[in-house]
Design a protein around this motif. Structure first.
Motif, PDB file in Angstrom:
ATOM      1  N   VAL A  25      -6.469   3.211   7.285  1.00  0.00           N
ATOM      2  CA  VAL A  25      -7.175   4.165   6.432  1.00  0.00           C
ATOM      3  C   VAL A  25      -6.289   4.396   5.214  1.00  0.00           C
ATOM      4  O   VAL A  25      -5.173   4.907   5.330  1.00  0.00           O
ATOM      5  CB  VAL A  25      -7.439   5.494   7.161  1.00  0.00           C
ATOM      6  N   VAL A  26      -6.776   3.988   4.039  1.00  0.00           N
ATOM      7  CA  VAL A  26      -6.005   4.145   2.810  1.00  0.00           C
ATOM      8  C   VAL A  26      -6.291   5.523   2.223  1.00  0.00           C
ATOM      9  O   VAL A  26      -7.445   5.937   2.111  1.00  0.00           O
ATOM     10  CB  VAL A  26      -6.365   3.038   1.790  1.00  0.00           C
ATOM     11  N   HIS A  27      -5.228   6.234   1.848  1.00  0.00           N
ATOM     12  CA  HIS A  27      -5.343   7.584   1.320  1.00  0.00           C
ATOM     13  C   HIS A  27      -4.997   7.588  -0.170  1.00  0.00           C
ATOM     14  O   HIS A  27      -4.214   6.764  -0.644  1.00  0.00           O
ATOM     15  CB  HIS A  27      -4.401   8.532   2.054  1.00  0.00           C
ATOM     16  N   SER A  28      -5.557   8.559  -0.876  1.00  0.00           N
ATOM     17  CA  SER A  28      -5.227   8.710  -2.298  1.00  0.00           C
ATOM     18  C   SER A  28      -3.895   9.417  -2.500  1.00  0.00           C
ATOM     19  O   SER A  28      -3.317   9.368  -3.588  1.00  0.00           O
ATOM     20  CB  SER A  28      -6.336   9.489  -3.010  1.00  0.00           C
ATOM     21  N   GLY A  29      -3.402  10.081  -1.464  1.00  0.00           N
ATOM     22  CA  GLY A  29      -2.119  10.788  -1.542  1.00  0.00           C
ATOM     23  C   GLY A  29      -1.519  10.936  -0.160  1.00  0.00           C
ATOM     24  O   GLY A  29      -1.969  10.302   0.808  1.00  0.00           O
ATOM     25  N   PHE A  30      -0.515  11.790  -0.052  1.00  0.00           N
ATOM     26  CA  PHE A  30       0.267  11.905   1.173  1.00  0.00           C
ATOM     27  C   PHE A  30      -0.010  13.209   1.920  1.00  0.00           C
ATOM     28  O   PHE A  30       0.853  13.698   2.660  1.00  0.00           O
ATOM     29  CB  PHE A  30       1.755  11.789   0.841  1.00  0.00           C
ATOM     30  N   GLU A  31      -1.205  13.751   1.770  1.00  0.00           N
ATOM     31  CA  GLU A  31      -1.534  14.978   2.481  1.00  0.00           C
ATOM     32  C   GLU A  31      -1.470  14.815   3.991  1.00  0.00           C
ATOM     33  O   GLU A  31      -1.358  15.803   4.721  1.00  0.00           O
ATOM     34  CB  GLU A  31      -2.925  15.463   2.063  1.00  0.00           C
ATOM     35  N   PHE A  32      -1.530  13.582   4.478  1.00  0.00           N
ATOM     36  CA  PHE A  32      -1.440  13.370   5.924  1.00  0.00           C
ATOM     37  C   PHE A  32      -0.062  13.732   6.471  1.00  0.00           C
ATOM     38  O   PHE A  32       0.140  13.782   7.689  1.00  0.00           O
ATOM     39  CB  PHE A  32      -1.788  11.916   6.286  1.00  0.00           C
TER      40      PHE A  32
ATOM     41  N   VAL B  30       0.836  -1.202   0.000  1.00  0.00           N
ATOM     42  CA  VAL B  30       0.000   0.000   0.000  1.00  0.00           C
ATOM     43  C   VAL B  30       0.871   1.252   0.000  1.00  0.00           C
ATOM     44  O   VAL B  30       1.708   1.419   0.880  1.00  0.00           O
ATOM     45  CB  VAL B  30      -0.937   0.004   1.219  1.00  0.00           C
ATOM     46  N   PRO B  31       0.673   2.154  -0.959  1.00  0.00           N
ATOM     47  CA  PRO B  31       1.514   3.353  -1.011  1.00  0.00           C
ATOM     48  C   PRO B  31       1.251   4.332   0.143  1.00  0.00           C
ATOM     49  O   PRO B  31       2.188   4.806   0.784  1.00  0.00           O
ATOM     50  CB  PRO B  31       1.159   3.996  -2.359  1.00  0.00           C
ATOM     51  N   ALA B  32      -0.008   4.659   0.384  1.00  0.00           N
ATOM     52  CA  ALA B  32      -0.333   5.723   1.337  1.00  0.00           C
ATOM     53  C   ALA B  32      -1.454   5.266   2.256  1.00  0.00           C
ATOM     54  O   ALA B  32      -2.597   5.092   1.819  1.00  0.00           O
ATOM     55  CB  ALA B  32      -0.745   6.996   0.597  1.00  0.00           C
ATOM     56  N   ALA B  33      -1.144   5.066   3.524  1.00  0.00           N
ATOM     57  CA  ALA B  33      -2.150   4.665   4.505  1.00  0.00           C
ATOM     58  C   ALA B  33      -1.663   5.038   5.894  1.00  0.00           C
ATOM     59  O   ALA B  33      -0.460   5.176   6.138  1.00  0.00           O
ATOM     60  CB  ALA B  33      -2.437   3.164   4.431  1.00  0.00           C
TER      61      ALA B  33
END
Length: 321
Positions: free
Chosen positions: A171-178, A73-76
């Motif tokens: 929680v899987v995210h569409s990008g790295f805004e977290f 998973v790339p972004a979670a």
């Protein structure tokens, strides 16, 4: 000829194993043996630090999801729950697949902690390395990253620090805004870094109906990668039974193409048509889980056709870790 004077050597102090301090690998061992530390008392420590732990996340809630977030998973992000609760001044601890600059961990200005999962580790036990990083992050100055290091061989593991009853809900995210508390007001440099990272992230979604199954979208086709907890040999037998019976797919145009090993668990992989979304595969995956449970329960020997199917699956199997 003059006689050689007899040479005497002062007896070096001998230390017990419990008193041996850690020094550089090429320095003389403090025990007084005359050998380098790496060839003397440092040998056991080095072996303990490099011995591979095949299932580093075993015993943690959500072991399959730990593996998926480490490898797939790339972004979670996942909120972590510590034994005994959070220390004073630490409002939250969050596991993240990756952090900016590949930092192992980050203590934010508000005291919260982000722990990176997809980093290189110095020893063969990812759990021990992550636990060491987490402990140092909890006491780091707010607003500072935590650098990597080799964890002490006798240090705690994640299993010692995390609450075994705590939920593990990625929680899987569409990008790295977290990465940043307020991405809309980030500096131009941070915004550019986020844009580059987001462009490289493969669209990924976690299925809700089964455990540790992740859909992803690629240019040519989509995939489902499902981390399964079953013993490998028994799982491969069950997959072979279903494959030989033509029941290993997840719907029209889908195909079980093989599996790989990651951190002691087996991860079957399906090819999906490019139009098949994560929502589309939810019901077929739940139905497959029922078929798999029945196949796992079978004690019958594999038929010749099932053995051939098993051979095809194992020939396409690779090991990631």
């Amino acid at each position: 000829m003059a006689k050689k004077r007899p040479q005497t050597k002062a007896k070096r102090p001998q230390l017990t194993d419990g008193e041996i301090p850690v020094v550089g690998a090429r320095e003389p061992c403090p025990c007084g043996s005359g050998r380098r530390y790496k060839a003397c008392h440092g040998r056991a420590a080095a072996h303990a630090a490099t011995e591979l732990v095949h299932r580093p996340f075993e015993g943690l809630p959500g072991e399959g999801d730990w593996v998926a977030l480490r490898e797939l998973v790339p972004a979670a992000t996942v909120e972590l729950h510590l034994k005994g609760g959070l220390p004073e001044g630490v409002p939250s601890v969050t596991l993240a697949t990756v952090l900016p600059m590949a930092w192992p961990a980050l203590r934010r200005d508000d005291g919260s902690v982000l722990l990176g999962l997809q980093n290189d580790t110095a020893s063969g036990d990812i759990s021990r390395d992550l636990a060491d990083t987490l402990q140092r992050a909890l006491t780091a100055e707010p607003g500072t990253p935590v650098q990597g290091r080799r964890a002490p061989a006798e240090g705690p593991r994640l299993q010692d620090l995390l609450d075994p009853e705590g939920a593990f809900e990625p929680v899987v995210h569409s990008g790295f805004e977290f990465w940043v508390p307020d991405p809309e007001n980030a500096t131009p440099e941070v915004s550019a870094s986020l844009e580059r990272a987001n462009a490289a992230a493969i669209p990924t979604a976690k299925l809700t109906g089964v455990d540790a199954a992740y859909w992803c979208e690629t240019p040519d086709k989509n995939h489902l990668r499902w981390v399964m907890p079953h013993p490998e040999e028994r799982l491969l037998d069950a997959l072979a039974r279903l494959h030989a019976a033509g029941r290993s797919g997840l719907g029209e145009g889908t195909r079980l193409v093989g599996s790989f090993r990651a951190h002691g668990l087996t991860v079957p992989v399906w090819d999906l048509p490019s139009g098949v979304t994560a929502e589309d595969v939810e019901k077929p995956a739940a139905e497959f889980a029922e078929r798999l449970a029945a196949a796992l329960a079978s004690e019958a020997p594999l038929t010749p056709e099932e053995r051939r199917a098993r051979g095809g699956l194992t020939n396409r199997q690779v090991t990631l870790s």
